[in-house]
Write a protein that holds these residues in place. Sequence first.
Motif, PDB file in Angstrom:
ATOM      1  N   PHE A 131       0.846  -1.185   0.000  1.00 41.25           N
ATOM      2  CA  PHE A 131       0.000   0.000   0.000  1.00 41.25           C
ATOM      3  C   PHE A 131       0.885   1.239   0.000  1.00 41.25           C
ATOM      4  CE2 PHE A 131      -2.506  -3.153   2.479  1.00 41.25           C
ATOM      5  CZ  PHE A 131      -3.588  -3.254   1.621  1.00 41.25           C
ATOM      6  N   PRO A 132       0.383   2.374  -0.483  1.00 42.87           N
ATOM      7  CA  PRO A 132       1.165   3.600  -0.344  1.00 42.87           C
ATOM      8  C   PRO A 132       1.365   3.916   1.131  1.00 42.87           C
ATOM      9  CG  PRO A 132      -1.079   4.085  -1.092  1.00 42.87           C
ATOM     10  CD  PRO A 132      -0.903   2.606  -1.162  1.00 42.87           C
ATOM     11  N   GLY A 133       2.578   4.289   1.477  1.00 39.63           N
ATOM     12  CA  GLY A 133       2.865   4.584   2.884  1.00 39.63           C
ATOM     13  C   GLY A 133       4.355   4.601   3.140  1.00 39.63           C
ATOM     14  N   GLY A 134       4.714   4.846   4.383  1.00 35.61           N
ATOM     15  CA  GLY A 134       6.124   4.909   4.742  1.00 35.61           C
ATOM     16  C   GLY A 134       6.291   5.314   6.192  1.00 35.61           C
ATOM     17  N   ARG A 135       7.503   5.683   6.535  1.00 30.77           N
ATOM     18  CA  ARG A 135       7.811   6.039   7.916  1.00 30.77           C
ATOM     19  C   ARG A 135       7.066   7.294   8.355  1.00 30.77           C
ATOM     20  NH1 ARG A 135      14.034   5.000   9.738  1.00 30.77           N
ATOM     21  NH2 ARG A 135      14.450   3.122   8.512  1.00 30.77           N
ATOM     22  N   ILE A 136       6.704   7.308   9.625  1.00 31.21           N
ATOM     23  CA  ILE A 136       6.089   8.494  10.215  1.00 31.21           C
ATOM     24  C   ILE A 136       7.184   9.506  10.498  1.00 31.21           C
ATOM     25  CG2 ILE A 136       4.757   9.374  12.164  1.00 31.21           C
ATOM     26  CD1 ILE A 136       3.487   6.590  12.396  1.00 31.21           C
ATOM     27  N   GLN A 137       7.049  10.707   9.954  1.00 32.66           N
ATOM     28  CA  GLN A 137       8.058  11.751  10.091  1.00 32.66           C
ATOM     29  C   GLN A 137       7.664  12.736  11.187  1.00 32.66           C
ATOM     30  OE1 GLN A 137      10.765  11.366   8.439  1.00 32.66           O
ATOM     31  NE2 GLN A 137      10.127   9.906   6.859  1.00 32.66           N
ATOM     32  N   PRO A 180      -0.397   9.068  12.728  1.00 29.86           N
ATOM     33  CA  PRO A 180      -0.186   8.090  11.659  1.00 29.86           C
ATOM     34  C   PRO A 180      -1.090   8.338  10.457  1.00 29.86           C
ATOM     35  CG  PRO A 180      -0.195   6.986  13.790  1.00 29.86           C
ATOM     36  CD  PRO A 180      -0.613   8.417  14.037  1.00 29.86           C
ATOM     37  N   VAL A 181      -2.296   8.842  10.691  1.00 31.00           N
ATOM     38  CA  VAL A 181      -3.200   9.155   9.577  1.00 31.00           C
ATOM     39  C   VAL A 181      -2.558  10.202   8.674  1.00 31.00           C
ATOM     40  CG1 VAL A 181      -5.414  10.193   8.948  1.00 31.00           C
ATOM     41  CG2 VAL A 181      -5.302   8.511  10.802  1.00 31.00           C
ATOM     42  N   ASP A 182      -1.976  11.246   9.281  1.00 32.27           N
ATOM     43  CA  ASP A 182      -1.314  12.292   8.492  1.00 32.27           C
ATOM     44  C   ASP A 182      -0.185  11.697   7.658  1.00 32.27           C
ATOM     45  OD1 ASP A 182      -2.925  14.354   9.480  1.00 32.27           O
ATOM     46  OD2 ASP A 182      -1.641  14.639  11.226  1.00 32.27           O
ATOM     47  N   ALA A 183       0.565  10.769   8.245  1.00 29.52           N
ATOM     48  CA  ALA A 183       1.672  10.147   7.527  1.00 29.52           C
ATOM     49  C   ALA A 183       1.170   9.334   6.348  1.00 29.52           C
ATOM     50  CB  ALA A 183       2.481   9.264   8.474  1.00 29.52           C
ATOM     51  N   ALA A 184       0.111   8.559   6.564  1.00 28.14           N
ATOM     52  CA  ALA A 184      -0.422   7.717   5.496  1.00 28.14           C
ATOM     53  C   ALA A 184      -0.944   8.553   4.331  1.00 28.14           C
ATOM     54  CB  ALA A 184      -1.537   6.826   6.052  1.00 28.14           C
ATOM     55  N   VAL A 185      -1.651   9.631   4.649  1.00 28.95           N
ATOM     56  CA  VAL A 185      -2.205  10.488   3.595  1.00 28.95           C
ATOM     57  C   VAL A 185      -1.088  11.231   2.866  1.00 28.95           C
ATOM     58  CG1 VAL A 185      -3.701  12.464   3.152  1.00 28.95           C
ATOM     59  CG2 VAL A 185      -4.425  10.711   4.769  1.00 28.95           C
ATOM     60  N   ARG A 186      -0.098  11.712   3.614  1.00 33.66           N
ATOM     61  CA  ARG A 186       1.036  12.410   2.987  1.00 33.66           C
ATOM     62  C   ARG A 186       1.785  11.480   2.037  1.00 33.66           C
ATOM     63  NH1 ARG A 186       6.003  11.807   4.034  1.00 33.66           N
ATOM     64  NH2 ARG A 186       5.670  10.930   6.134  1.00 33.66           N
ATOM     65  N   GLU A 187       2.083  10.271   2.510  1.00 34.82           N
ATOM     66  CA  GLU A 187       2.821   9.323   1.689  1.00 34.82           C
ATOM     67  C   GLU A 187       2.038   8.929   0.437  1.00 34.82           C
ATOM     68  OE1 GLU A 187       5.759   7.861   1.750  1.00 34.82           O
ATOM     69  OE2 GLU A 187       6.611   8.580   3.652  1.00 34.82           O
ATOM     70  N   THR A 188       0.724   8.858   0.562  1.00 34.27           N
ATOM     71  CA  THR A 188      -0.099   8.519  -0.591  1.00 34.27           C
ATOM     72  C   THR A 188       0.002   9.588  -1.668  1.00 34.27           C
ATOM     73  OG1 THR A 188      -1.651   7.243   0.770  1.00 34.27           O
ATOM     74  CG2 THR A 188      -2.469   8.058  -1.350  1.00 34.27           C
ATOM     75  N   GLU A 189       0.005  10.840  -1.238  1.00 36.14           N
ATOM     76  CA  GLU A 189       0.159  11.929  -2.205  1.00 36.14           C
ATOM     77  C   GLU A 189       1.538  11.896  -2.842  1.00 36.14           C
ATOM     78  OE1 GLU A 189      -0.806  16.686  -2.626  1.00 36.14           O
ATOM     79  OE2 GLU A 189      -0.577  15.821  -0.612  1.00 36.14           O
ATOM     80  N   GLU A 190       2.565  11.611  -2.045  1.00 36.41           N
ATOM     81  CA  GLU A 190       3.937  11.598  -2.565  1.00 36.41           C
ATOM     82  C   GLU A 190       4.171  10.419  -3.509  1.00 36.41           C
ATOM     83  OE1 GLU A 190       6.520  11.620   0.791  1.00 36.41           O
ATOM     84  OE2 GLU A 190       5.967  13.654   1.432  1.00 36.41           O
ATOM     85  N   GLU A 191       3.593   9.273  -3.200  1.00 33.48           N
ATOM     86  CA  GLU A 191       3.894   8.067  -3.961  1.00 33.48           C
ATOM     87  C   GLU A 191       3.030   7.889  -5.198  1.00 33.48           C
ATOM     88  OE1 GLU A 191       3.975   4.514  -1.657  1.00 33.48           O
ATOM     89  OE2 GLU A 191       5.448   5.284  -0.223  1.00 33.48           O
ATOM     90  N   ILE A 192       1.715   8.158  -5.082  1.00 34.24           N
ATOM     91  CA  ILE A 192       0.837   7.900  -6.236  1.00 34.24           C
ATOM     92  C   ILE A 192       0.049   9.129  -6.671  1.00 34.24           C
ATOM     93  CG2 ILE A 192       0.691   5.438  -5.687  1.00 34.24           C
ATOM     94  CD1 ILE A 192      -2.134   5.916  -4.618  1.00 34.24           C
ATOM     95  N   GLY A 193       0.333  10.283  -6.061  1.00 38.08           N
ATOM     96  CA  GLY A 193      -0.217  11.541  -6.549  1.00 38.08           C
ATOM     97  C   GLY A 193      -1.651  11.837  -6.175  1.00 38.08           C
TER      98      GLY A 193
END
Length: 217
Positions: A91-97, A103-116
Amino acid sequence: MSEPALIPDAADGWRARLERTIQHTEFQRERELFQELNPDIATHPFFANRPRPKLKNAAVLIPVIERPSGPSVVLTVRSSEMPTHAGQIGFPGGRIQAEDATPVDAAVRETEEEIGVPRGAVSVVGSFGVHIGGIGFAVTPVVGEIDPNAAFSLCPREVAEVFEAPLAHFTDLDNHGVEWREFDGRKYRMFSAPYGDYHVWGLTAGILKTLADALNT
């Protein structure tokens, strides 16, 4: 005849069902997937004597899109250049920064970065408890409904491919199983949830099993 995993009634669709169950204690508990499947070898000297890696906190988004044919789950094939899980399905995602409040913010951020998919196109349904993978990641799976008009724009350094699979495929418990793997001559079990030519296994399959259990509760 058994009842279908997903009832096609909009009043009791996948989202309404998940909103009722996701906060149940069963789905908020921490899961150590390796130990769950391998209680007989988790204490084997080979594994027990190996220093446990420091857990790295991460989050992933389980993106669900309502399509005319029914809801689908978005999955990615990781680039062969990635240092971990190269070429695997996830799934789109990654480390929490540090910039991520939750964690929700991290998941949504990574989704934008990885799949736009922009943050405004994600409607968060909820989160499951932490899932601990075999190489030291403590992952919070977040379920989000994606605007069907959102377009994918892949980050080629991280994602080689994005594809959709019917949610009904993964809510069918018959499509989940366990497979054997081997490391340094030691065999162990891992979750598996294949879809067509896509071999979904490991942490991703374990998270999909949690989703399936929640939608079948």
